[in-house]
Design a protein around this motif. Structure first.
Motif, PDB file in Angstrom:
ATOM      1  N   VAL A 137       0.811  -1.220   0.000  1.00 44.45           N
ATOM      2  CA  VAL A 137       0.000   0.000   0.000  1.00 44.45           C
ATOM      3  C   VAL A 137       0.844   1.268   0.000  1.00 44.45           C
ATOM      4  N   THR A 138       2.100   1.176   0.421  1.00 48.08           N
ATOM      5  CA  THR A 138       2.986   2.347   0.410  1.00 48.08           C
ATOM      6  C   THR A 138       3.696   2.506  -0.932  1.00 48.08           C
ATOM      7  N   GLY A 139       3.554   1.491  -1.815  1.00 48.89           N
ATOM      8  CA  GLY A 139       4.219   1.563  -3.109  1.00 48.89           C
ATOM      9  C   GLY A 139       5.538   0.816  -3.161  1.00 48.89           C
ATOM     10  N   ARG A 140       5.964   0.258  -2.024  1.00 47.83           N
ATOM     11  CA  ARG A 140       7.205  -0.520  -1.993  1.00 47.83           C
ATOM     12  C   ARG A 140       6.967  -1.911  -2.540  1.00 47.83           C
ATOM     13  N   VAL A 182       5.249  -8.582  -9.598  1.00 44.44           N
ATOM     14  CA  VAL A 182       6.448  -8.814 -10.383  1.00 44.44           C
ATOM     15  C   VAL A 182       6.741 -10.301 -10.269  1.00 44.44           C
ATOM     16  N   ALA A 183       6.816 -10.966 -11.406  1.00 44.76           N
ATOM     17  CA  ALA A 183       7.125 -12.400 -11.418  1.00 44.76           C
ATOM     18  C   ALA A 183       8.483 -12.566 -12.092  1.00 44.76           C
ATOM     19  N   ALA A 228      14.075  -1.162  -8.987  1.00 46.52           N
ATOM     20  CA  ALA A 228      13.849  -1.675  -7.627  1.00 46.52           C
ATOM     21  C   ALA A 228      13.590  -3.174  -7.657  1.00 46.52           C
ATOM     22  N   ALA A 229      12.809  -3.632  -8.642  1.00 45.13           N
ATOM     23  CA  ALA A 229      12.534  -5.070  -8.755  1.00 45.13           C
ATOM     24  C   ALA A 229      13.820  -5.836  -9.018  1.00 45.13           C
ATOM     25  N   LEU A 230      14.615  -5.357  -9.957  1.00 41.95           N
ATOM     26  CA  LEU A 230      15.877  -6.044 -10.251  1.00 41.95           C
ATOM     27  C   LEU A 230      16.807  -6.037  -9.047  1.00 41.95           C
ATOM     28  N   SER A 231      16.839  -4.942  -8.317  1.00 39.89           N
ATOM     29  CA  SER A 231      17.700  -4.876  -7.131  1.00 39.89           C
ATOM     30  C   SER A 231      17.295  -5.911  -6.090  1.00 39.89           C
ATOM     31  N   ARG A 232      15.995  -6.124  -5.936  1.00 39.19           N
ATOM     32  CA  ARG A 232      15.527  -7.103  -4.947  1.00 39.19           C
ATOM     33  C   ARG A 232      15.675  -8.539  -5.426  1.00 39.19           C
ATOM     34  N   LEU A 233      15.592  -8.752  -6.740  1.00 39.74           N
ATOM     35  CA  LEU A 233      15.522 -10.111  -7.272  1.00 39.74           C
ATOM     36  C   LEU A 233      16.835 -10.685  -7.759  1.00 39.74           C
TER      37      LEU A 233
END
Length: 159
Positions: A12-15, A45-46, A137-142
């Protein structure tokens, strides 16, 4: 070498936060709901990751989509079926390499229009066009290699 999936959802915060694949699988197969997603559409994000889990894994596929949950927190089966139907319709004009002998040009025009309309509807209902910062952000986490800093240079963004 291993192949596995990882999922992130926008909170809900956009993170972007992790959603364990086991939890999503159970919500999808109807065995355990995700009550905090009940009645919601979430941006998902998959990722498919290939390699050694400890050292040389890389994100090989990254998809941004919307996922709908029913009022109990299960993946909405009707929406899932609609998405699959739209996906099949959207490629109908590309599946037939040889036209039937009795097909006329108007048949191909009609097929092409239907497929185009299905593609547009699929994008409207199930597409999520992330901002560049969201992709990063997705790539950084994944991407484990990126997190460890072992890959030189910029990281390719996959769609």
């Amino acid at each position: 070498m291993s192949v596995w999936r990882r999922y992130l959802v926008k909170d809900v915060t956009g993170r972007l936060v992790d959603l364990p694949s086991s939890l999503l699988d159970r919500a999808d197969d109807g065995t355990a709901p995700l009550p905090h997603f009940a009645g919601r559409c979430v941006e998902l994000v998959a990722a498919v990751i290939v390699g050694d889990r400890k050292s040389h894994a890389r994100v090989t596929e990254l998809a941004f989509t919307k996922l709908y949950f029913d009022q109990m927190g299960y993946v909405d089966a009707a929406k899932r079926e609609r998405m699959i139907r739209l996906m099949l319709e959207s490629c109908a004009d590309r599946r037939c390499p040889q036209p039937p002998r009795d097909a006329g040009p108007e048949d191909f025009d009609r097929l092409s229009r239907r497929a185009g309309a299905a593609r547009d509807q699929l994008i409207r209902e199930f597409g999520w066009e992330p901002k560049p910062a969201e992709r990063d952000a997705a790539l950084s986490r994944l991407d484990p290699a990126r997190l460890r800093g072992t890959r030189p240079g910029p990281v390719r963004t996959l769609h």
